[in-house]
Design an enzyme around this catalytic site. Structure first.
Site, PDB file in Angstrom:
ATOM      1  N   CYS A 179      48.123  21.472 -23.629  1.00 32.63           N
ATOM      2  CA  CYS A 179      49.037  22.587 -23.360  1.00 32.63           C
ATOM      3  C   CYS A 179      50.363  22.390 -24.080  1.00 32.63           C
ATOM      4  O   CYS A 179      51.258  23.234 -24.004  1.00 32.63           O
ATOM      5  CB  CYS A 179      49.291  22.744 -21.873  1.00 32.63           C
ATOM      6  SG  CYS A 179      47.787  22.992 -20.933  1.00 32.63           S
TER       7      CYS A 179
ATOM      8  N   CYS B 113      58.902  25.252 -18.731  1.00 31.12           N
ATOM      9  CA  CYS B 113      59.405  23.878 -18.913  1.00 31.12           C
ATOM     10  C   CYS B 113      60.122  23.414 -17.643  1.00 31.12           C
ATOM     11  O   CYS B 113      60.007  22.258 -17.233  1.00 31.12           O
ATOM     12  CB  CYS B 113      60.380  23.800 -20.084  1.00 31.12           C
ATOM     13  SG  CYS B 113      59.638  24.242 -21.659  1.00 31.12           S
TER      14      CYS B 113
END
Lengths: 403, 137
Positions: free
Chosen positions: B37, B106
């Site tokens: 990912c 994030c």
């Protein structure tokens, strides 16, 4: 040496000052509409366009009448593929392409699938080249078009164009190629290569943005495409719209310069590219992507395992490059081209594309080598994966929480 | 897309990069994300007898925003109690770093890393793991 250094010449190239000089009069006193047949302003503009048509034709070995000016390669791809599909519908509905094509080709094919086309997407081998036997096996009596790109925009591999066109012709299909990355960089001759239709654009070869070409063969066989833009019947009815005269003049000049300089330039660029690539490839866990024998002289695509491409590009802050990392796109999917080569997602995320160009100097390449090495080492110091790799942990055995 | 000054600052001078001994009983380790990912964070905390986080370290494989999010997280964790650390929300990181919408994942990963490190510490010390409040993106 000025910073930052531009090493993204597969995305676009700077305009050559000689091209700009040729264009400038066509913005000011030579402003006429090339379609104005009744006065000197129109004639002057038309002369500029005619001359550019000759310059373009000379570069790719065709005649002037086979050049259709468009707004760029994307439009030329659309016109070529949709135009053939509509024109040759009676003959069949099957199109063959490959999974590593540019989106302008792939999405055009997807669009045609909704209109009744049947499309075969050939897989590529792990070096990025298509398998000619698979192409041969995919051909059917309904196949009207084979569309395979000349040189790939991400990894630079050059497909065996002559062999592909021969297979297409043997089965009575036309051959279209998106040659955006190849024209002006390597010799492309539509007759020697057996190309029936070809798309390319000016801004990839030191010309202006917003202008491109669709080459349409007129002899052996005479190819026709259905117009996609209706209007004043410009470009022999195949592409209406007032001609972008300064852009076309610039494209012509860009083609002329490439024709005269590309042989020497290819030698210079491939030497620089090889220097860059071999220096970076000495780094541990670095991998060159794509076939290294059949490829464009100015592209290197390298994966630096255990660092992520976008993070890496931030550390290479004086270098303008691009990455197959997902983070550079909104989709969060890494490069479909690299994945087509069978690269694992993590290696695709770790890739950097270096695209050298006419204005790249050896000093810049040396700087890029040092800057890249430093950045990779810095990011690896931050990378938990690098630490685990160094400790001998098998990363494939860890149960990652895939999101 | 241009990065915010704060992301650049943390990216250029990341705080608390490093490794704590994961075998120590007073160290909690969180390893979240996945290589395929494009982001993996490892965040570690060292906790004293008063349940105060005395040290925090990270290593991150990912983009600049992922590195900045984990760097900021370790900075915030030091000196906090476990309960205070659990209260850190990914949107606090988003706000502090001015992350754009495409980079919110994030911050989610950083919050996951904090909670995962705390859970590791809890389990090591005979406490039950807390439910992870946010799913991975």
């Amino acid at each position: 040496m000025e910073l930052p250094i531009y090493l993204d010449n597969n995305a676009t190239t700077p305009l050559d000052p000689r091209v700009l000089e040729a264009m400038l009069p066509y913005f000011t006193n030579k402003f006429g509409n090339a379609a104005s047949r009744n006065h000197a302003f129109g004639w002057v503009a038309e002369e500029g366009v005619d001359y550019a048509r000759e310059q373009v034709a000379k570069l790719i070995g065709c005649t002037e009448k086979e050049i259709i000016f468009t707004s760029g390669a994307t439009e030329a791809d659309n016109l070529g593929i949709k135009g053939v599909f509509e024109m040759y519908q009676d003959k069949g509905n099957h199109i063959i392409t490959a999974t590593t094509e540019h989106k302008a080709v792939l999405d055009t094919c997807k669009h045609l699938e909704k209109q009744g086309a049947r499309v075969t997407y050939l897989k590529v081998k792990e070096d990025g080249l298509i398998d000619l036997q698979e192409l041969e096996a995919a051909m059917t009596p309904q196949t009207i078009l084979v569309t395979i790109m000349y040189g790939n925009n991400e990894i630079g591999v050059i497909q065996p164009i002559k062999e592909i066109s021969a297979i297409a012709h043997k089965h009575g299909a036309l051959f279209f190629t998106d040659a955006t990355q190849a024209v002006g960089k390597i010799p492309v001759d539509v007759n020697a290569d057996g190309i029936d239709l070809m798309a390319f654009s000016a801004h990839k070869m030191y010309g202006p943005k917003g202008v491109g070409v669709l080459y349409v063969r007129r002899k052996n066989p005479r190819v026709k495409v259905t117009a996609q833009i209706d209007g004043g019947g410009h470009e022999r009815g195949m592409r209406s719209g007032t001609l972008n005269v300064p852009g076309i003049v610039g494209l012509g000049k860009a083609c002329e310069l490439c024709r005269l300089e590309m042989a020497d330039e290819a030698v210079r660029l491939s030497a620089l590219r090889d220097k860059l690539e071999s220096s970076l490839n000495t780094m541990e866990e670095s991998y060159v992507n794509g076939n290294t024998q059949h490829r464009l002289p100015h592209v290197a695509n390298i994966s630096f395992k255990y660092v992520e491409g976008e993070g890496l590009m931030m550390a290479m802050k004086d270098l303008a490059v691009s990455s197959g990392s997902a983070c550079t796109s909104a989709s969060l999917e890494p490069s479909y081209v690299l994945k087509s080569l069978g690269l694992s997602d993590d290696l695709a995320h770790s890739s950097i594309r270096f695209g050298l160009g006419r204005f790249t100097t050896e000093e810049e390449v040396d700087y890029a080598i040092e800057n890249t090495k430093k950045a990779v080492n810095h990011l690896r110091d931050l990378s938990p994966l690098w630490e685990m790799f160094k400790e001998g942990v098998d990363l494939d055995k860890i149960e990652w929480a895939t999101h | 897309m241009a990065y915010s000054e704060k992301v650049m600052e943390h990216y250029t001078n990341p705080r608390n990069v490093g490794t704590l001994n994961k075998d120590n009983k007073n160290v909690g380790t969180g390893l979240v994300g996945a290589p395929e990912c494009g982001d993996v964070m490892r965040l570690q905390i060292e906790v004293n007898d008063e349940n105060i986080i005395t040290d925090a370290k990270f290593k991150t494989f990912g983009c600049g925003s992922a590195i900045a999010s984990s760097s900021l997280a370790t900075e915030w964790l030091k000196g906090k109690s476990i309960d205070e650390a659990l209260a850190i929300d990914n949107m606090d990181l988003v706000e502090e770093l001015a992350l754009p919408p495409v980079k919110i994942h994030c911050s989610v990963l950083a919050e996951d890393a904090i909670k995962s490190a705390i859970n590791d510490y809890r389990v090591k010390n005979g406490l039950e793991a807390l439910a992870m409040p946010k799913s991975h993106h």
